[in-house]
Scaffold this motif. Sequence first.
Motif, mmCIF file in Angstrom:
data_model
loop_
_atom_site.group_PDB
_atom_site.id
_atom_site.type_symbol
_atom_site.label_atom_id
_atom_site.label_comp_id
_atom_site.label_asym_id
_atom_site.label_seq_id
_atom_site.Cartn_x
_atom_site.Cartn_y
_atom_site.Cartn_z
ATOM 1 N N TYR A 45 44.769 50.240 39.650
ATOM 2 C CA TYR A 45 44.131 49.426 40.657
ATOM 3 C C TYR A 45 44.973 49.422 42.091
ATOM 4 O O TYR A 45 46.171 49.337 42.149
ATOM 5 N N ASP A 49 46.446 40.739 44.480
ATOM 6 C CA ASP A 49 45.727 41.454 45.635
ATOM 7 C C ASP A 49 44.278 41.787 45.388
ATOM 8 O O ASP A 49 43.812 42.945 45.816
ATOM 9 N N GLY A 50 43.543 40.832 44.758
ATOM 10 C CA GLY A 50 42.043 40.995 44.656
ATOM 11 C C GLY A 50 41.715 41.562 43.301
ATOM 12 O O GLY A 50 40.653 42.156 43.089
ATOM 13 N N TYR A 51 42.921 41.763 42.257
ATOM 14 C CA TYR A 51 42.443 42.127 41.081
ATOM 15 C C TYR A 51 41.312 41.515 40.300
ATOM 16 O O TYR A 51 41.156 40.413 40.591
ATOM 17 N N LYS A 96 43.799 48.717 46.295
ATOM 18 C CA LYS A 96 42.902 47.522 46.902
ATOM 19 C C LYS A 96 41.908 48.332 47.575
ATOM 20 O O LYS A 96 40.729 47.997 47.621
ATOM 21 N N GLY A 135 35.846 43.677 42.124
ATOM 22 C CA GLY A 135 36.031 42.291 41.661
ATOM 23 C C GLY A 135 34.929 41.349 41.989
ATOM 24 O O GLY A 135 33.815 41.289 41.477
ATOM 25 N N SER A 149 39.372 49.150 42.297
ATOM 26 C CA SER A 149 39.501 48.627 43.676
ATOM 27 C C SER A 149 38.976 47.280 43.620
ATOM 28 O O SER A 149 38.467 46.491 42.844
ATOM 29 N N SER A 150 39.159 46.769 44.908
ATOM 30 C CA SER A 150 38.740 45.135 45.349
ATOM 31 C C SER A 150 37.192 45.255 45.279
ATOM 32 O O SER A 150 36.512 44.067 45.169
#
Length: 388
Positions: A206, A338-340, A208, A271, A267-268
């Motif tokens: 992952y 961090d947005g996972y 971001k 999500g 990546s973000s």
Amino acid sequence: MYIIIYLSVYTYFQGQVAANSLYNGDIYSLAQRDTEHSSSHSRTPFPLHLPSKMVSQRDRELLRGDLRARSKLSTADRESLLKSYLPEDLSRPERRRPHKTPIRSFFKAQLHHLAYALTHIIFGIIVRLLQAYHAVVDRVFAIVYHHHRTPELIRKDVRGLKRLPQHLSTILTLRKEDDALAVLMDEVAELAAWSSCAGIPQLSIYEKTGVLKSCIPALHQIITTKLASYYGSPDQQPNLHLYAPHHPVHGSTTNPGKSTLTMLLLSSTDGRETIVDLTKTLAEMSQNGKLSPEDITPELVDAEISDITTQPLTAGTDTVLKPEPDLLLVFSPYLKLDGYPPWQIRLTEMYCTGSRSHGVNGDGEAVEYQGYMRGLWHFAGAQMRFGR
């Protein structure tokens, strides 16, 4: 004539009232009369207050005799007689004495400053010693448990572990240096080589910003080169499948006789945006009559999200990942997701690798082998209690 009679009656009644007041031990009425009388001769009348102590027998007899004799005592005598029974004048402000700071207060303040400074010094020394201890331990582990790019040594390091994660996920950060992308891709290649040598079949990375998704062919080439430095000839290298959601799979032809390493790039955008797009799609299908609202269940949403985030465009039997990772390694000083994607880590064991060496070895975001091994040791010793 009428005036004389009126004054006589008024004086008689005033004397009776004063006598009754003195007989009961209360001189308030007499004090009020004397004060009113003295106010016409003096500008500083006495305040009217109840007596603060009992009237003595002598003063009582004098006052009664004065009433019977019709003002035998003068005004000054009555005032001096009543003055001892009146409270002190509270209207005068009290003068505050100037406060002199003694030398004891000075030494007390200096003692407090000294204790404060000593506390800071002691705790600072303790914190520095702990940081130095962890830094030395990390360096010792880095020397003792170094892989030397040898798969046999990595297998030896993980041989005594009770269990290994079948799906390992890591969170990496793109730094701000000029060669940040090259460093990030090299770290991904190192993680792929370590996981392949340790026997972990699935690895998800992952990042971001999603910069790795834009260079999947170059990343695949770098990982292949890194595996060649560990395994040697291509015949001994494992099968590598690298892809991202909504991207095709990059990898060589699967050889049944070799192990397979499947890598997923996240990546973000995988999500919150994914759940928003899925919600819009389900709402449109429900409005068009293609899907009943009763059919929208948590199981359906979970299955759709898993298909979107874990399946490539051209899915095969060897490219199916386990939806939820068993272990999540965070290469950062602090445990920050961090947005996972949150629905993929409901039962995931998390471990932050940089929290112990933060403040001594730098920013704590470097991908190092001893941090990777500590994460595997932590997962092997963790208690999995899923309930009934």
